[in-house]
Design a protein around this motif. Structure first.
Motif, PDB file in Angstrom:
ATOM      1  N   PHE A  74      -3.021  27.847  82.426  1.00 13.16           N
ATOM      2  CA  PHE A  74      -2.731  29.357  82.084  1.00 13.16           C
ATOM      3  C   PHE A  74      -1.524  28.452  80.375  1.00 13.16           C
ATOM      4  CE2 PHE A  74       1.804  31.042  82.682  1.00 13.16           C
ATOM      5  CZ  PHE A  74       1.287  31.058  83.943  1.00 13.16           C
ATOM      6  N   THR A  75      -1.321  28.719  79.564  1.00 14.87           N
ATOM      7  CA  THR A  75      -0.892  28.653  78.011  1.00 14.87           C
ATOM      8  C   THR A  75       0.286  29.602  78.222  1.00 14.87           C
ATOM      9  OG1 THR A  75      -2.986  27.810  77.536  1.00 14.87           O
ATOM     10  CG2 THR A  75      -0.856  28.290  76.030  1.00 14.87           C
ATOM     11  N   ASP A  80       1.615  30.379  75.415  1.00 24.24           N
ATOM     12  CA  ASP A  80       1.086  31.519  74.250  1.00 24.24           C
ATOM     13  C   ASP A  80       0.841  32.750  74.619  1.00 24.24           C
ATOM     14  OD1 ASP A  80       0.925  28.406  72.495  1.00 24.24           O
ATOM     15  OD2 ASP A  80       2.516  29.616  73.109  1.00 24.24           O
ATOM     16  N   TYR A  81       0.442  32.653  76.140  1.00 26.68           N
ATOM     17  CA  TYR A  81      -0.505  34.270  76.373  1.00 26.68           C
ATOM     18  C   TYR A  81      -0.240  34.542  77.301  1.00 26.68           C
ATOM     19  CZ  TYR A  81      -3.847  31.490  73.061  1.00 26.68           C
ATOM     20  OH  TYR A  81      -4.045  31.668  71.836  1.00 26.68           O
ATOM     21  N   TYR A  82       1.064  34.234  78.340  1.00 24.41           N
ATOM     22  CA  TYR A  82       1.432  35.003  79.176  1.00 24.41           C
ATOM     23  C   TYR A  82       2.727  35.063  79.520  1.00 24.41           C
ATOM     24  CZ  TYR A  82      -2.889  34.498  81.597  1.00 24.41           C
ATOM     25  OH  TYR A  82      -4.471  34.466  82.172  1.00 24.41           O
ATOM     26  N   SER A 132       8.259  36.789  76.476  1.00 29.25           N
ATOM     27  CA  SER A 132       6.943  37.144  76.625  1.00 29.25           C
ATOM     28  C   SER A 132       6.000  36.139  76.259  1.00 29.25           C
ATOM     29  CB  SER A 132       6.797  38.704  75.926  1.00 29.25           C
ATOM     30  OG  SER A 132       7.410  37.921  73.917  1.00 29.25           O
ATOM     31  N   GLY A 133       4.383  36.289  76.026  1.00 28.86           N
ATOM     32  CA  GLY A 133       3.654  35.308  75.061  1.00 28.86           C
ATOM     33  C   GLY A 133       4.399  35.298  73.815  1.00 28.86           C
ATOM     34  N   SER A 134       4.601  36.227  73.387  1.00 26.09           N
ATOM     35  CA  SER A 134       5.499  35.849  71.842  1.00 26.09           C
ATOM     36  C   SER A 134       6.226  35.176  71.547  1.00 26.09           C
ATOM     37  CB  SER A 134       5.034  37.035  71.197  1.00 26.09           C
ATOM     38  OG  SER A 134       6.425  37.728  71.980  1.00 26.09           O
ATOM     39  N   ASN A 190       7.442  24.712  75.915  1.00 24.09           N
ATOM     40  CA  ASN A 190       5.470  24.925  76.112  1.00 24.09           C
ATOM     41  C   ASN A 190       4.746  23.566  75.858  1.00 24.09           C
ATOM     42  OD1 ASN A 190       6.673  27.981  75.566  1.00 24.09           O
ATOM     43  ND2 ASN A 190       4.489  27.121  73.426  1.00 24.09           N
ATOM     44  N   THR A 202       4.022  35.660  86.595  1.00 22.74           N
ATOM     45  CA  THR A 202       3.348  35.912  85.653  1.00 22.74           C
ATOM     46  C   THR A 202       2.627  37.067  85.408  1.00 22.74           C
ATOM     47  OG1 THR A 202       1.980  34.912  83.634  1.00 22.74           O
ATOM     48  CG2 THR A 202       1.596  34.291  85.809  1.00 22.74           C
ATOM     49  N   PRO A 208      -0.715  38.610  81.647  1.00 22.27           N
ATOM     50  CA  PRO A 208      -0.595  38.567  80.592  1.00 22.27           C
ATOM     51  C   PRO A 208       0.425  38.952  78.969  1.00 22.27           C
ATOM     52  CG  PRO A 208      -2.513  38.775  81.475  1.00 22.27           C
ATOM     53  CD  PRO A 208      -1.542  39.564  83.083  1.00 22.27           C
ATOM     54  N   LEU A 209       0.472  37.879  78.450  1.00 23.65           N
ATOM     55  CA  LEU A 209       1.238  38.332  77.296  1.00 23.65           C
ATOM     56  C   LEU A 209       2.534  39.328  77.435  1.00 23.65           C
ATOM     57  CD1 LEU A 209      -1.893  39.806  75.084  1.00 23.65           C
ATOM     58  CD2 LEU A 209      -0.360  37.907  74.994  1.00 23.65           C
TER      59      LEU A 209
END
Length: 125
Positions: free
Chosen positions: A27-28, A30-32, A52-54, A76, A100, A102-103
């Motif tokens: 997974f990436t 940026d999104y998790y 966070s993902g952000s 990243n 982890t 999501p987001l």
């Protein structure tokens, strides 16, 4: 398949510093969100810090003596989240896990489905 692998644990002297790593795959970042938890002897699993993902960082250990002692960061490009721990105290003896979802960050460990195997940290005096 989401996978997380922690490393960097070991024996550290009282007052010393340590950097833990959580390498992720499948997974990436940026999104998790990635949260570090710790499980000390005779204690419940508790959240330490989350990114966070952000990219927002949240510290969950908020009593005054803990201020500035934990720094979470991520790279990243290396699919890695770090937890830097400064000025170790005896409460730092624990197994540290990354998890982890999501987001968003959550402090409740029951909300996380994906975990690493943990890395042991022991603080010596």
């Amino acid at each position: 398949q989401l996978q997380l692998v922690e490393s960097g644990g070991g024996l550290v002297q009282l007052g010393g510093s340590l950097r833990l790593s959580c390498v992720v795959s499948g997974f990436t970042l940026d999104y998790y969100a990635i949260t570090w938890f710790r499980l000390g002897p005779g204690k419940e699993r508790g959240a330490v810090s989350c990114v966070s993902g952000s990219g927002e960082a949240i510290d969950y250990i908020r009593w005054p003596s803990a201020k500035g002692r934990f720094t979470i960061s991520r790279d990243n490009a290396k699919n890695t989240v770090y937890l830097q721990i400064h000025n170790m105290n005896p409460e730092g003896t624990a197994v540290y896990y990354c998890a982890t979802e999501p987001l968003r960050c959550y402090s409740d460990y029951a909300l996380y489905d994906y975990w690493g195997q943990g890395t042991q940290v022991a603080v010596s005096s």
